[in-house]
Each structure stands twice: as C-alpha cells, then as structure tokens.
Design an enzyme around this catalytic site. Structure first.
Site, PDB file in Angstrom:
ATOM      1  N   LYS A   1       0.817  -1.024   0.056  1.00 37.52           N
ATOM      2  CA  LYS A   1       0.008  -0.082   0.162  1.00 37.52           C
ATOM      3  C   LYS A   1       0.822   1.324  -0.001  1.00 37.52           C
ATOM      4  O   LYS A   1       0.557   2.422  -0.735  1.00 37.52           O
ATOM      5  CB  LYS A   1      -0.826   0.016   1.290  1.00 37.52           C
ATOM      6  CG  LYS A   1      -2.018  -1.195   1.152  1.00 37.52           C
ATOM      7  CD  LYS A   1      -2.699  -1.607   2.296  1.00 37.52           C
ATOM      8  CE  LYS A   1      -3.703  -2.578   2.247  1.00 37.52           C
ATOM      9  NZ  LYS A   1      -4.447  -2.892   3.249  1.00 37.52           N
TER      10      LYS A   1
ATOM     11  N   GLN B   1      -4.539  -1.414   9.526  1.00 37.93           N
ATOM     12  CA  GLN B   1      -4.344  -2.776   9.261  1.00 37.93           C
ATOM     13  C   GLN B   1      -4.951  -3.733  10.281  1.00 37.93           C
ATOM     14  O   GLN B   1      -4.693  -3.914  11.348  1.00 37.93           O
ATOM     15  CB  GLN B   1      -3.151  -3.256   8.775  1.00 37.93           C
ATOM     16  CG  GLN B   1      -2.828  -4.487   7.943  1.00 37.93           C
ATOM     17  CD  GLN B   1      -3.371  -4.392   6.667  1.00 37.93           C
ATOM     18  OE1 GLN B   1      -3.531  -3.286   5.874  1.00 37.93           O
ATOM     19  NE2 GLN B   1      -3.667  -5.553   6.027  1.00 37.93           N
TER      20      GLN B   1
ATOM     21  N   ASP C   1     -10.592   2.895   4.064  1.00 40.97           N
ATOM     22  CA  ASP C   1     -11.177   1.416   4.230  1.00 40.97           C
ATOM     23  C   ASP C   1     -12.660   1.279   3.764  1.00 40.97           C
ATOM     24  O   ASP C   1     -13.131   0.102   3.673  1.00 40.97           O
ATOM     25  CB  ASP C   1     -10.963   0.744   5.292  1.00 40.97           C
ATOM     26  CG  ASP C   1      -9.525  -0.132   5.043  1.00 40.97           C
ATOM     27  OD1 ASP C   1      -9.307  -0.466   3.908  1.00 40.97           O
ATOM     28  OD2 ASP C   1      -8.687   0.033   6.045  1.00 40.97           O
TER      29      ASP C   1
END
Ligand code: GUN
Length: 322
Positions: free
Chosen positions: A53, A97, A120
């Site tokens: 990412k 994460q 997200d």
C-alpha cells in the site's frame, strides 16, 4: 466456450494512470493526498500488505506514513494515534491494518477514525451513507468489483446479481452497490436453501465466502459474469487435483511449489461463464487500487472542493460518482 478474462491488473494500470494525473494536479495546488498506515505488531502477511500500500502511494506521488506500534499496544494507545491522525491536515486517509492483537478493542479503534478519512470504508457512518445512497467512502474490495464490471461494460441494470457471502466489508456493501446500480440482488450465505439453483438464475455472480473452489461450474448460467473475490491457498495435493484437473499447467506449478492459489469459484467455471475474473490477477489488484482512489477522493472532499477533476464522472468508470 471460454470466458472473457476480466483482467484486474489492466484496470489497475488504467486507474493508476488516471490517479497519477489527479495527484499531480492536487499537489500543484498544495494538496498532496496522503495516506497514514497503522501496522500493529509483526504479522508477516499484514506487513506485506501494508508495504504494497505504501509502495502504491509512492508510485502515484502521494504522501505516505507508517506507524508501527508494538504488538503489546493497548486500545488507549491506538486511540491516541488515531486522534493525532484525525487532527493532522496532511493525512487524508487512515488505514488501520486488521487483524489487531486480541487485547485491542478493534471496533472501538476503527470507529474512532474520522469518517472523512476512513479510506477502508469500514466506519458505520460510511456504511450508513452507502445504505442510503449518499456520497461516502466505500469499502475497497466491493468498490473494485463494481469497477471491474463497469470498465468491462457488463450490463448491471436489470441484471439478476447473486452475492455469495454477507460480510460487512465485502458481501453487504457489494449487494448495496449492485442494488444502487439497479440490479436485482440476492444475498446468499451458509443457510441458503437450494444454493446451486439460486446461482443458476444469476447474470452476475460475486463469490466472497472464502471457500476454495466452492461454486461449481454447473451452477453458472452460460454467459454469466463471474467475479471471484476468494483468494485461498491450497496445499493439499488431492484438493489441487479436484480443482485443476483440466489445468495441467497449474497442477504442474502446484507440484513444483507445493501450493496454489484458487478463488471461491471452481476453475472449470471459465468454460461456462461469459466473463470471469482470474485468481490471482482479478479482484486482488483492485483492492489497493480503490484504496488509492479513496485516498485521493478523501483529499478532494475534505480539502479541494473547487479543483477540477481529471477522472470523468460520465464515462464507464464509477470512480467519479461514488
Ligand atoms: N486486512 C486485510 N485486508 C485489509 C484491508 O483491506 N484493510 C485493512 N485495514 N486491513 C486489512
């Protein structure tokens, strides 16, 4: 008949080219989109995902930051980090994460993220916006699946779409996106009766239940579009043979490597479907792509309301419309 392959890598490259231009325009106006990633502990798979990412941010000329609290971090410590990032004007997207260590209250930490920076799309505020069809940040994997359908000009309006799996981050948002695109949507799960027959009625199948090669070729209507979200690593030789008996090259690869990746759809479905995403190389590359797209969009929504966009809102892409 062999299905058209819906190549996620190709779409990623096209979207990256668009985003790179958009990042350059925003940056020249003093608004460089930036993503902050929080990676707690030493989970090797998580570390690898976060590295990709950050690399994607660098490739696009975006800002990026990595915060790495120890695996012993408490909920309070993580909440303090999130608060700092919420206040930081250069941070447009915050990525926590998951999974987080067991002592951490994951829901509390994810819900502390400012919904305007929730790239997200996990925050209940953004899920609520999606339910009611308002603009917001949408979870990356389902957004990527929609983008694959749109950029391949697969008709959605009026189509029967069957979504297998009802998770908060894939199945439910996927069903909502398809419904807003005027598909007739059925959501299936482990208690669904006559599942093969339900799938046989689908023009579009999205498989996201995390079971290797579960959706059988004879469940797929001839010509249907199949989006396979599953990424399952198969290590058992008999299972590999069940899945790849018609794909000698993949079986050979398994024999050399000792493992092989397979989606939730049996590979033989490619002989029945009209179009299908490969595993790997289908939905996988789209998740990071949509994370980048969400971060650029978050920057624009929060800081750059008047700068012209490079991505058209009227073309085959849905990027400008979400
Ligand atoms: N862990 C596995 N996939 C994801 C993802 O897409 N986002 C976050 N935040 N964590 C993940």
């Amino acid at each position: 008949m062999t299905a058209r392959i819906l190549d996620g890598t190709k779409i990623r490259d096209a979207i990256f080219a668009e985003l790179k231009d958009e990042v350059a325009i925003l940056s020249s106006a003093g608004i460089r989109p930036g993503l902050a990633a929080v990676l707690v502990g030493e989970n090797p798979a998580s570390a690898m995902y976060v590295k990709s990412k950050i690399a994607a941010c660098q490739q696009l000329g975006m800002g990026s930051g990595l915060i790495t609290p120890a695996s012993s971090a408490s909920t309070a410590e993580l909440l303090a980090i999130v608060e700092d990032l919420n206040r930081d004007n250069d941070t447009d997207g915050i990525l926590i994460q998951v999974p987080l260590p067991s002592q951490v209250d994951t829901k509390r930490v994810l819900e502390a993220v400012d919904p305007a920076k929730d790239v997200d799309g996990f925050h209940p505020v953004n899920l609520g916006r999606l339910v009611s069809g308002r603009p917001g940040l949408v979870a990356c994997t389902p957004a990527g699946c929609l983008e694959i359908l749109r950029r391949n000009e697969i008709p959605i309006e009026g189509a029967n779409a069957v979504v297998l799996g009802r998770s908060d981050i894939v199945g439910k948002p996927m069903a909502l996106l398809l419904m807003h695109a005027n598909a007739t949507v059925t959501i299936c799960h482990s208690k669904t009766r006559d599942l093969p027959d339900v799938v046989r009625g689908a023009d579009i199948v999205v498989a996201a239940m995390g079971k290797a090669g579960f959706v059988q070729a004879d469940w797929i209507r001839a010509g249907a579009a199949v989006i396979d979200v599953g990424t399952n690593r198969v290590t058992d030789a008999r299972e590999a043979e069940r899945l790849f008996s018609n794909f000698p090259a993949r079986l050979e690869k398994f024999r050399v490597k000792g493992n092989v990746l397979v989606g939730d759809v049996h590979p033989d479905a490619a002989n029945v479907a009209g179009a299908i995403t490969p595993v790997p190389g289908g939905v996988g590359p789209m998740t990071i792509t949509m994370l980048m797209s969400n971060t650029v969009r978050a920057a624009r929504m929060r800081r750059a309301k008047t700068i012209p966009r490079t991505i058209s809102a009227g073309g085959p892409s849905s990027l400008g419309k979400r």
